[in-house]
Design an enzyme around this catalytic site. Structure first.
Site, PDB file in Angstrom:
ATOM      1  N   SER A 100       0.864  -1.173   0.000  1.00 40.30           N
ATOM      2  CA  SER A 100       0.000   0.000   0.000  1.00 40.30           C
ATOM      3  C   SER A 100       0.901   1.223   0.000  1.00 40.30           C
ATOM      4  CB  SER A 100      -0.934  -0.045   1.212  1.00 40.30           C
ATOM      5  OG  SER A 100      -1.816   1.056   1.212  1.00 40.30           O
ATOM      6  N   TYR A 130      -4.130   8.068  -7.255  1.00 39.95           N
ATOM      7  CA  TYR A 130      -3.231   7.090  -6.627  1.00 39.95           C
ATOM      8  C   TYR A 130      -3.685   6.848  -5.197  1.00 39.95           C
ATOM      9  CZ  TYR A 130       0.973   4.903  -4.738  1.00 39.95           C
ATOM     10  OH  TYR A 130       1.840   4.037  -4.122  1.00 39.95           O
ATOM     11  N   LYS A 168      -4.949   3.203  -3.384  1.00 36.87           N
ATOM     12  CA  LYS A 168      -4.364   2.668  -2.160  1.00 36.87           C
ATOM     13  C   LYS A 168      -5.376   2.645  -1.019  1.00 36.87           C
ATOM     14  CE  LYS A 168      -0.451   1.623  -3.953  1.00 36.87           C
ATOM     15  NZ  LYS A 168      -0.120   0.200  -4.164  1.00 36.87           N
TER      16      LYS A 168
END
Length: 273
Positions: free
Chosen positions: A134, A148, A152
């Site tokens: 992660s 992004y 995650k």
């Protein structure tokens, strides 16, 4: 005890470093990448312990075949490290549809496919460890990295739920949360949206934020002992920060969140009816 580790995105960055470290200490490694020729030098050094596989993690059938090949070749799959993925830089308004869909396919769907293929093997074994790469940006967000962040955050939610689902099978789940490191994350592996001048000030501020200047990035080689310790742990944690910023910044961000939630708690409770 020797373990068999299946790792995606193993041709460079963290994946390459961890692959080499695992091989050096005698573990079996199934190293995957779109280009398996990237492992030719390691194959000659570790012909018995390394199984290189070409793999597109967004292709579910390929992923399932790769995990079965790993199980057949080495007899078990003890650890899976979902390391493959990349970053997209762009304000939310700037991003193109294809950039977003490709990112979701790689960072979320690819991680999901590998995880799904690993679970039946580990359940049958009665043990296993799924390690998801992660990011600290899966815990708190920064501008210009919003999608992004989103991928995650999705990995975080999926993996925390997964940890409850598979614990009775003897399967552990860990999310590894690196801060900035001197890898290729912001280099050739990254995608950047076309810049809108309206966000120039936000961009400037981002790269002045604590942990974002390159000189503050961590040394990737320094992560090796942490990953080996994690793999060897009998009771691994659900989350592990890598670097000196993760816990510090997370405490600061969650203090702000808690203060705001407390300030609005009366409104929230009244909404219950």
């Amino acid at each position: 005890m020797k373990k068999t580790v299946f790792i995606t995105g193993a041709s460079r960055g963290f994946g390459r470093l961890w692959t080499e470290a695992l091989l050096e200490r005698g573990d079996n490694v199934v190293a995957t990448s779109r280009n398996k020729e990237a492992f030719e030098d390691l194959v000659s050094t570790y012909p018995e312990n390394l199984l290189p596989l070409a793999l597109d993690i967004t292709n579910k059938a390929q992923v399932e075949q790769a995990l079965q090949t790993a199980k057949t070749h080495f007899g078990s799959v003890d650890v899976v490290i979902n390391n493959a993925g990349y970053g997209v830089f762009g304000a939310i308004e700037e991003l193109e549809e294809k950039q977003v869909r490709d990112l979701i396919d790689a960072n979320i769907m690819g991680t999901l496919f590998v995880t799904q293929a690993a679970i039946p093997i580990m359940r049958e074994q009665g043990k296993g460890h799924i390690i998801q790469l992660s990011s600290v940006l899966g815990i708190w967000a920064l501008p210009i990295l919003g999608m992004y962040n989103a991928t995650k955050f999705a990995v975080e939610g999926m993996s925390e739920a997964l940890s409850h689902e598979v614990k009775d099978f003897g399967i552990h789940v860990t999310m590894v949360e690196p801060n900035g490191y001197k890898t290729d994350f912001g280099g050739s592996s990254a995608v950047s949206a076309e810049i809108n001048p309206a966000y120039e000030k936000v961009r400037e501020t981002l790269f002045q934020t604590e942990g974002m200047p390159v000189e503050q990035y961590g040394n990737p080689e320094a992560t090796v002992p942490a990953i080996l310790t994690l793999i060897d742990a009998k009771e691994p944690p659900l989350r592990l920060f890598l670097g000196n910023l993760g816990l510090k910044k997370t405490k600061e961000e969650y203090a702000k969140k808690l203060a705001e939630w407390e300030a609005w708690d009366e409104v929230a409770v009244a909404a219950h009816g």
